[in-house]
Design a protein around this motif. Structure first.
Motif, PDB file in Angstrom:
ATOM      1  N   UNK A 222       0.807  -1.228   0.000  1.00 14.05           N
ATOM      2  CA  UNK A 222       0.000   0.000   0.000  1.00 14.05           C
ATOM      3  C   UNK A 222       0.843   1.283   0.000  1.00 14.05           C
ATOM      4  N   UNK A 223       2.131   1.161   0.060  1.00 14.23           N
ATOM      5  CA  UNK A 223       2.983   2.364   0.174  1.00 14.23           C
ATOM      6  C   UNK A 223       3.174   3.061  -1.186  1.00 14.23           C
ATOM      7  N   UNK A 224       2.935   4.384  -1.249  1.00 18.97           N
ATOM      8  CA  UNK A 224       3.192   5.091  -2.521  1.00 18.97           C
ATOM      9  C   UNK A 224       4.686   5.061  -2.850  1.00 18.97           C
ATOM     10  N   UNK A 225       4.997   5.201  -4.117  1.00 17.38           N
ATOM     11  CA  UNK A 225       6.397   5.096  -4.520  1.00 17.38           C
ATOM     12  C   UNK A 225       6.678   6.061  -5.669  1.00 17.38           C
ATOM     13  N   UNK A 226       7.874   6.633  -5.676  1.00 12.57           N
ATOM     14  CA  UNK A 226       8.282   7.500  -6.792  1.00 12.57           C
ATOM     15  C   UNK A 226       8.628   6.597  -7.987  1.00 12.57           C
ATOM     16  N   UNK A 227       7.975   6.778  -9.134  1.00 11.83           N
ATOM     17  CA  UNK A 227       8.258   5.866 -10.255  1.00 11.83           C
ATOM     18  C   UNK A 227       9.641   6.066 -10.867  1.00 11.83           C
ATOM     19  N   UNK A 228      10.136   7.315 -10.855  1.00 12.28           N
ATOM     20  CA  UNK A 228      11.303   7.638 -11.685  1.00 12.28           C
ATOM     21  C   UNK A 228      12.530   6.764 -11.446  1.00 12.28           C
ATOM     22  N   UNK A 229      12.874   6.485 -10.198  1.00  8.45           N
ATOM     23  CA  UNK A 229      14.104   5.724  -9.945  1.00  8.45           C
ATOM     24  C   UNK A 229      13.936   4.215 -10.048  1.00  8.45           C
ATOM     25  N   UNK A 230      12.714   3.763 -10.351  1.00  9.36           N
ATOM     26  CA  UNK A 230      12.430   2.328 -10.307  1.00  9.36           C
ATOM     27  C   UNK A 230      12.713   1.670 -11.661  1.00  9.36           C
ATOM     28  N   UNK A 231      13.547   0.633 -11.679  1.00 14.32           N
ATOM     29  CA  UNK A 231      13.948   0.088 -12.980  1.00 14.32           C
ATOM     30  C   UNK A 231      12.817  -0.610 -13.712  1.00 14.32           C
ATOM     31  N   UNK A 232      11.866  -1.152 -12.939  1.00 13.95           N
ATOM     32  CA  UNK A 232      10.710  -1.788 -13.587  1.00 13.95           C
ATOM     33  C   UNK A 232       9.909  -0.718 -14.352  1.00 13.95           C
ATOM     34  N   UNK A 233       9.723   0.418 -13.697  1.00 11.83           N
ATOM     35  CA  UNK A 233       9.012   1.520 -14.354  1.00 11.83           C
ATOM     36  C   UNK A 233       9.805   2.046 -15.554  1.00 11.83           C
ATOM     37  N   UNK A 234      11.121   2.127 -15.389  1.00  8.25           N
ATOM     38  CA  UNK A 234      11.948   2.615 -16.516  1.00  8.25           C
ATOM     39  C   UNK A 234      11.798   1.690 -17.723  1.00  8.25           C
ATOM     40  N   UNK A 235      11.795   0.401 -17.475  1.00  9.13           N
ATOM     41  CA  UNK A 235      11.651  -0.550 -18.589  1.00  9.13           C
ATOM     42  C   UNK A 235      10.263  -0.409 -19.218  1.00  9.13           C
ATOM     43  N   UNK A 236       9.253  -0.257 -18.352  1.00  9.48           N
ATOM     44  CA  UNK A 236       7.896  -0.100 -18.864  1.00  9.48           C
ATOM     45  C   UNK A 236       7.792   1.156 -19.737  1.00  9.48           C
ATOM     46  N   UNK A 237       8.431   2.234 -19.293  1.00 11.36           N
ATOM     47  CA  UNK A 237       8.367   3.499 -20.038  1.00 11.36           C
ATOM     48  C   UNK A 237       8.902   3.353 -21.459  1.00 11.36           C
ATOM     49  N   UNK A 238       9.852   2.427 -21.654  1.00 11.91           N
ATOM     50  CA  UNK A 238      10.443   2.268 -22.978  1.00 11.91           C
ATOM     51  C   UNK A 238       9.451   1.695 -23.983  1.00 11.91           C
ATOM     52  N   UNK A 239       8.563   0.835 -23.519  1.00 15.84           N
ATOM     53  CA  UNK A 239       7.678   0.133 -24.466  1.00 15.84           C
ATOM     54  C   UNK A 239       6.213   0.570 -24.395  1.00 15.84           C
ATOM     55  N   UNK A 240       5.850   1.369 -23.374  1.00 20.32           N
ATOM     56  CA  UNK A 240       4.447   1.770 -23.223  1.00 20.32           C
ATOM     57  C   UNK A 240       4.179   3.065 -23.983  1.00 20.32           C
ATOM     58  N   UNK A 241       2.926   3.279 -24.352  1.00 17.92           N
ATOM     59  CA  UNK A 241       2.528   4.555 -24.958  1.00 17.92           C
ATOM     60  C   UNK A 241       2.542   5.623 -23.856  1.00 17.92           C
ATOM     61  N   UNK A 242       2.615   6.894 -24.277  1.00 13.86           N
ATOM     62  CA  UNK A 242       2.726   8.004 -23.326  1.00 13.86           C
ATOM     63  C   UNK A 242       1.602   7.963 -22.260  1.00 13.86           C
ATOM     64  N   UNK A 243       0.353   7.737 -22.718  1.00 15.72           N
ATOM     65  CA  UNK A 243      -0.779   7.743 -21.787  1.00 15.72           C
ATOM     66  C   UNK A 243      -0.658   6.590 -20.782  1.00 15.72           C
ATOM     67  N   UNK A 244      -0.213   5.446 -21.258  1.00 16.18           N
ATOM     68  CA  UNK A 244      -0.047   4.279 -20.366  1.00 16.18           C
ATOM     69  C   UNK A 244       1.030   4.573 -19.318  1.00 16.18           C
ATOM     70  N   UNK A 245       2.082   5.243 -19.782  1.00 14.61           N
ATOM     71  CA  UNK A 245       3.191   5.589 -18.893  1.00 14.61           C
ATOM     72  C   UNK A 245       2.705   6.518 -17.762  1.00 14.61           C
ATOM     73  N   UNK A 246       1.910   7.538 -18.167  1.00 11.99           N
ATOM     74  CA  UNK A 246       1.365   8.492 -17.187  1.00 11.99           C
ATOM     75  C   UNK A 246       0.497   7.770 -16.171  1.00 11.99           C
ATOM     76  N   UNK A 247      -0.334   6.879 -16.672  1.00 13.28           N
ATOM     77  CA  UNK A 247      -1.251   6.133 -15.811  1.00 13.28           C
ATOM     78  C   UNK A 247      -0.471   5.284 -14.803  1.00 13.28           C
ATOM     79  N   UNK A 248       0.588   4.643 -15.310  1.00  9.54           N
ATOM     80  CA  UNK A 248       1.414   3.794 -14.436  1.00  9.54           C
ATOM     81  C   UNK A 248       2.117   4.652 -13.379  1.00  9.54           C
ATOM     82  N   UNK A 249       2.603   5.837 -13.804  1.00 11.54           N
ATOM     83  CA  UNK A 249       3.296   6.727 -12.858  1.00 11.54           C
ATOM     84  C   UNK A 249       2.322   7.139 -11.743  1.00 11.54           C
TER      85      UNK A 249
END
Ligand code: TYM
Length: 322
Positions: A222-249
């Motif tokens: 349940x803990x909020x997390x900053x997406x930017x430093x997270x490598x899973x999020x970084x990998x997702x950002x490479x292949x996701x569309x802009x809107x999907x990326x925003x939603x995930x962030x």
């Protein structure tokens, strides 16, 4: 503007190669002239099985074409098909300071780990400088790990010019700021030598399994997390569309999610992102003759340019009378 870059056929290409470098090759292939090559002479410093090296080299060409490199617009070739490079490499080696090469990370890291290094690895950056200088390259699209080598190239070219008169064009590295260093499945730089890669064309099921095993921190759900430093999020950002990326962030910042969800979204997005290239690859795979013809044509074009620069350099240093 003349663009050039090389990539080693030391295994199958991974996301680091694509998002750090290959994607730039494709974007830049409409520049005045662009040269892209498969660096099999460099790979020979590590791949010592002839069949494996030949296989990786052809695979590399097929991958690059499947990913969108267009041989009508860019010159695609194999490094060893341009023997002028090895000759130019010698001219540069004669003036390359030992200290400069001793500071280069590939060699330095190996020695620091107590491993034996050979002269091929030690002089590797000089061969790379020859690759770049042979085409009067202005711009070299690469990932962050190659920047030091391009600095070495500039140093070698600068001192040759200083000593023998203006001969070489000084190149500049071109990095993509958001993916100059693509993380691997363990959060370190993605690299074949760290065994943390996601390959571009691996079996979709195997890739999904690898993604599900990506290491994550032990954050409570349940803990909020900053997406930017997270490598899973970084990998997702490479292949996701802009809107999907925003939603995930936004989901990261809200908290209350599990990493399993993110991994599943990553595997789905990756499958979609590479689907077209995968289909093109299947077609090319069945026509090796066509791929070989493209490489032969590329080598002929590359040799023409490299031959001019070699002649100029040999004249400059007195090997050919002016
Ligand atoms: P190589 O084959 O190791 O890598 C090819 C390209 O992929 C980039 N790259 C990455 N970018 C971002 N994140 C990562 N995790 C990542 N992993 C790899 C590399 O920066 C590179 O651009 N020495 C070169 C090949 C070479 C070359 C050249 C390059 C030979 N001659 C002349 C440019 C110009 C190499 O080993 O790249």
């Amino acid at each position: 503007m003349r663009v050039l870059s090389g990539i080693q056929p030391t295994g199958r290409f991974h996301w680091g190669n694509y998002f750090g470098a290959i994607r730039q090759y494709i974007e830049l292939q409409d520049e005045d002239e662009s040269y892209y090559f498969i660096a099999n002479l460099h790979a020979l410093t590590t791949v010592r099985d002839p069949k494996v090296l030949a296989g990786y080299t052809l695979d590399a060409a097929i991958d690059l074409l499947a990913l969108g490199l267009d041989p009508q617009r860019a010159t695609l070739f194999v490094q060893s098909d341009v023997p002028e490079i090895s000759e130019l490499c010698w001219l540069l080696l004669t003036g390359a300071p030992m200290g400069l090469l001793e500071r280069c990370h590939a060699y330095k890291d190996k020695v620091a780990r107590g491993l034996p290094a050979d002269a091929g690895l030690f002089t590797y950056p000089v061969l790379m400088a020859a690759d770049i200088l042979a085409y009067d390259s202005d711009v070299v699209p690469v990932g962050e790990d190659q920047v030091q080598h391009i600095e070495v190239c500039r140093d070698l070219a600068g001192s040759f010019n200083h000593h023998f008169g203006q001969t070489f064009t000084l190149p500049k590295a071109k990095l993509l700021d958001h993916s100059a260093k693509v993380p691997g499945t363990d959060g370190e730089k993605m690299s074949k030598s760290y065994n943390n890669t996601l390959e571009l064309f691996e079996d979709a099921k195997a890739q999904r399994k690898k993604i599900m095993r990506i290491t994550t921190d032990s954050r409570p759900m349940d803990e909020p997390k900053e997406p930017e430093g997270d490598h899973l999020f970084q990998l997702y950002s490479l292949v996701a569309a802009e809107a999907e990326r925003e939603e995930m962030a936004a989901m990261y910042r809200r908290g209350g999610f599990g990493y399993g969800e993110v991994k599943k979204a990553l595997a789905d997005a990756a499958e979609r992102y590479f689907a077209e290239a995968r289909a093109r690859r299947l077609e090319l795979e069945s026509d090796h003759d066509k791929v070989r013809a493209i490489l032969a044509d590329g080598a002929a074009r590359a040799r023409k340019k490299a031959g001019e620069v070699l002649l100029r350099s040999k004249r400059a240093c007195g090997l050919i009378p002016t």
